[in-house]
Design a protein around this motif. Structure first.
Motif, PDB file in Angstrom:
ATOM      1  N   LEU A  76       0.829  -1.201   0.000  1.00 21.64           N
ATOM      2  CA  LEU A  76       0.000   0.000   0.000  1.00 21.64           C
ATOM      3  C   LEU A  76       0.869   1.259   0.000  1.00 21.64           C
ATOM      4  O   LEU A  76       0.546   2.239  -0.695  1.00 21.64           O
ATOM      5  CB  LEU A  76      -0.924  -0.015   1.231  1.00 21.64           C
ATOM      6  CG  LEU A  76      -2.020  -1.086   1.222  1.00 21.64           C
ATOM      7  CD1 LEU A  76      -2.670  -1.192   2.593  1.00 21.64           C
ATOM      8  CD2 LEU A  76      -3.073  -0.782   0.161  1.00 21.64           C
ATOM      9  N   PHE A  77       1.957   1.236   0.745  1.00 23.07           N
ATOM     10  CA  PHE A  77       2.909   2.354   0.701  1.00 23.07           C
ATOM     11  C   PHE A  77       3.512   2.507  -0.694  1.00 23.07           C
ATOM     12  O   PHE A  77       3.775   3.618  -1.162  1.00 23.07           O
ATOM     13  CB  PHE A  77       4.029   2.136   1.726  1.00 23.07           C
ATOM     14  CG  PHE A  77       3.644   2.455   3.139  1.00 23.07           C
ATOM     15  CD1 PHE A  77       2.540   3.236   3.418  1.00 23.07           C
ATOM     16  CD2 PHE A  77       4.386   1.975   4.204  1.00 23.07           C
ATOM     17  CE1 PHE A  77       2.173   3.533   4.720  1.00 23.07           C
ATOM     18  CE2 PHE A  77       4.045   2.268   5.512  1.00 23.07           C
ATOM     19  CZ  PHE A  77       2.930   3.044   5.774  1.00 23.07           C
ATOM     20  N   PHE A  78       3.764   1.383  -1.349  1.00 22.04           N
ATOM     21  CA  PHE A  78       4.295   1.396  -2.716  1.00 22.04           C
ATOM     22  C   PHE A  78       3.330   2.135  -3.657  1.00 22.04           C
ATOM     23  O   PHE A  78       3.747   2.971  -4.462  1.00 22.04           O
ATOM     24  CB  PHE A  78       4.516  -0.041  -3.196  1.00 22.04           C
ATOM     25  CG  PHE A  78       4.857  -0.159  -4.651  1.00 22.04           C
ATOM     26  CD1 PHE A  78       6.116   0.193  -5.118  1.00 22.04           C
ATOM     27  CD2 PHE A  78       3.914  -0.624  -5.561  1.00 22.04           C
ATOM     28  CE1 PHE A  78       6.428   0.086  -6.457  1.00 22.04           C
ATOM     29  CE2 PHE A  78       4.219  -0.740  -6.900  1.00 22.04           C
ATOM     30  CZ  PHE A  78       5.482  -0.381  -7.351  1.00 22.04           C
ATOM     31  N   VAL A  79       2.032   1.845  -3.529  1.00 18.92           N
ATOM     32  CA  VAL A  79       1.029   2.520  -4.363  1.00 18.92           C
ATOM     33  C   VAL A  79       1.002   4.014  -4.060  1.00 18.92           C
ATOM     34  O   VAL A  79       0.935   4.851  -4.974  1.00 18.92           O
ATOM     35  CB  VAL A  79      -0.363   1.889  -4.144  1.00 18.92           C
ATOM     36  CG1 VAL A  79      -1.431   2.667  -4.915  1.00 18.92           C
ATOM     37  CG2 VAL A  79      -0.353   0.427  -4.572  1.00 18.92           C
ATOM     38  N   MET A  88      12.127   7.051  -2.845  1.00 18.45           N
ATOM     39  CA  MET A  88      12.628   6.237  -1.734  1.00 18.45           C
ATOM     40  C   MET A  88      11.525   5.362  -1.145  1.00 18.45           C
ATOM     41  O   MET A  88      11.763   4.218  -0.768  1.00 18.45           O
ATOM     42  CB  MET A  88      13.227   7.132  -0.648  1.00 18.45           C
ATOM     43  CG  MET A  88      14.583   7.710  -1.005  1.00 18.45           C
ATOM     44  SD  MET A  88      15.817   6.421  -1.353  1.00 18.45           S
ATOM     45  CE  MET A  88      15.950   5.642   0.249  1.00 18.45           C
ATOM     46  N   THR A  89      10.311   5.904  -1.076  1.00 17.29           N
ATOM     47  CA  THR A  89       9.178   5.114  -0.581  1.00 17.29           C
ATOM     48  C   THR A  89       8.904   3.935  -1.513  1.00 17.29           C
ATOM     49  O   THR A  89       8.682   2.809  -1.063  1.00 17.29           O
ATOM     50  CB  THR A  89       7.916   5.994  -0.481  1.00 17.29           C
ATOM     51  OG1 THR A  89       8.163   7.054   0.449  1.00 17.29           O
ATOM     52  CG2 THR A  89       6.725   5.180  -0.010  1.00 17.29           C
ATOM     53  N   ILE A  90       8.942   4.194  -2.823  1.00 19.13           N
ATOM     54  CA  ILE A  90       8.722   3.138  -3.824  1.00 19.13           C
ATOM     55  C   ILE A  90       9.762   2.036  -3.674  1.00 19.13           C
ATOM     56  O   ILE A  90       9.431   0.848  -3.609  1.00 19.13           O
ATOM     57  CB  ILE A  90       8.770   3.730  -5.249  1.00 19.13           C
ATOM     58  CG1 ILE A  90       7.603   4.694  -5.468  1.00 19.13           C
ATOM     59  CG2 ILE A  90       8.741   2.622  -6.296  1.00 19.13           C
ATOM     60  CD1 ILE A  90       7.710   5.502  -6.741  1.00 19.13           C
ATOM     61  N   VAL A  95      11.206  -3.406  -1.839  1.00 19.39           N
ATOM     62  CA  VAL A  95      12.287  -4.297  -1.392  1.00 19.39           C
ATOM     63  C   VAL A  95      11.891  -5.008  -0.103  1.00 19.39           C
ATOM     64  O   VAL A  95      12.095  -6.220   0.055  1.00 19.39           O
ATOM     65  CB  VAL A  95      13.600  -3.499  -1.194  1.00 19.39           C
ATOM     66  CG1 VAL A  95      14.642  -4.347  -0.469  1.00 19.39           C
ATOM     67  CG2 VAL A  95      14.155  -3.044  -2.531  1.00 19.39           C
ATOM     68  N   LEU A  96      11.305  -4.252   0.835  1.00 11.46           N
ATOM     69  CA  LEU A  96      10.900  -4.845   2.118  1.00 11.46           C
ATOM     70  C   LEU A  96       9.776  -5.870   1.916  1.00 11.46           C
ATOM     71  O   LEU A  96       9.796  -6.941   2.529  1.00 11.46           O
ATOM     72  CB  LEU A  96      10.439  -3.740   3.074  1.00 11.46           C
ATOM     73  CG  LEU A  96      10.127  -4.172   4.509  1.00 11.46           C
ATOM     74  CD1 LEU A  96      11.304  -4.884   5.150  1.00 11.46           C
ATOM     75  CD2 LEU A  96       9.718  -2.955   5.345  1.00 11.46           C
ATOM     76  N   ALA A 131       6.847   5.415   6.025  1.00  7.81           N
ATOM     77  CA  ALA A 131       5.685   6.300   6.115  1.00  7.81           C
ATOM     78  C   ALA A 131       6.108   7.763   6.180  1.00  7.81           C
ATOM     79  O   ALA A 131       5.468   8.637   5.581  1.00  7.81           O
ATOM     80  CB  ALA A 131       4.846   5.939   7.340  1.00  7.81           C
ATOM     81  N   ILE A 132       7.199   8.047   6.885  1.00  9.51           N
ATOM     82  CA  ILE A 132       7.688   9.428   7.017  1.00  9.51           C
ATOM     83  C   ILE A 132       8.245   9.945   5.692  1.00  9.51           C
ATOM     84  O   ILE A 132       8.050  11.107   5.335  1.00  9.51           O
ATOM     85  CB  ILE A 132       8.773   9.497   8.114  1.00  9.51           C
ATOM     86  CG1 ILE A 132       8.149   9.210   9.477  1.00  9.51           C
ATOM     87  CG2 ILE A 132       9.458  10.858   8.127  1.00  9.51           C
ATOM     88  CD1 ILE A 132       9.162   8.907  10.556  1.00  9.51           C
TER      89      ILE A 132
END
Length: 263
Positions: A76-79, A88-90, A95-96, A131-132
């Motif tokens: 969801l963070f990737f989206v 960096m979020t992508i 990866v995680l 998230a940050i």
């Protein structure tokens, strides 16, 4: 250790300069700057990291539960990262999620390997930082983490009222079986069903967070918190009643045949 790790991020070039609020735009958190430390933004960021670490740790009470939820959260963070162009979020979320998918293959119920306390802490830390890094969608990030956060608040609140600890250190040393996954297991759910139920809830809440904006985002956030609290309380009541019935049945079975004729 958690506070030290959070402070390293707060004293780095990563800052929480603002938070987006539905309908009201952004709230500026850069009131004063002391070198790389921004007040009160970085102080809030430290508290957020500590909260996120322990919320993620708290859901690791059943095989694959933490890892399964974390994979959904990362995707969801990737989206969100794709929508906002946060590179960096992508990268980190994908990866995680991939690393956790490989781990979940062996951690899926019945688990062959476990992450342990260090793994849980590291995972919560990474999710908090991801998230940050996507700070323009921090409110959506909070919505995505609604389930582990509400589980944390419910369990800590109940421990406080039941045990009346003298301080914070006494509070965090308390262990019990009041988590959401414990209630589901008490109701007869297998570890696999608990995993599927919780990741489905996380996915559903996350989709609402991504698909809604503005006033609708705020409305769904309040609604989801309300429904989550009601759901946790309902499961807790049902599990408690079932446990009481089982205890009464067990007591009846242990009575001697003569006891029913005694005066």
């Amino acid at each position: 250790g958690q506070l030290l790790a959070a402070s390293v991020i707060a004293l780095s070039p990563i800052n929480m300069n603002n938070i987006n609020i539905p309908m009201d735009g952004f709230v500026n958190l850069e009131w004063y700057t002391f070198g790389l430390f921004v007040f009160p933004g970085d102080l809030i960021m430290i508290l957020w990291i500590l909260l996120c670490i322990n919320a993620i740790k708290f859901i690791n009470g059943s095989d694959g539960l933490m890892e399964g939820n974390a994979i959904i959260i990362c995707l969801l963070f990737f989206v969100l990262g794709i929508r906002t162009g946060a590179e960096m979020t992508i990268l980190l979320s994908l990866v995680l999620a991939g690393g956790l998918a490989g781990f979940l293959f062996y951690n899926f119920p019945p688990a062959k390997i476990f992450s342990g306390s260090t793994g849980k802490t590291a995972l919560g830390f990474l999710i908090a930082v991801i998230a940050i890094l996507n700070d323009t969608k921090f409110a959506a990030s909070i919505m995505i983490l609604t389930l582990p956060m509400m589980d944390l608040f419910f369990v800590v609140g109940k421990r406080y009222f039941l045990h009346k600890p003298k301080g914070f250190l006494d509070l965090i040393k308390i262990n019990d079986t009041n988590h959401l996954h414990h209630q589901l297991i008490s109701l007869g759910f297998s570890s696999r069903r608990v995993l599927l139920v919780e990741i489905s809830i996380t996915l559903l809440i996350g989709l609402f967070a991504i698909l809604t904006t503005g006033a609708m985002n705020l409305f769904f956030f309040i609604l989801l918190i309300f429904l989550t609290v009601i759901g946790i309380l309902t499961l807790h009541v049902l599990a408690t009643k079932k446990q009481q019935l089982e205890e009464e049945k067990q007591d009846e079975e242990t009575e001697s045949p003569e006891s029913k004729y005694s005066y």
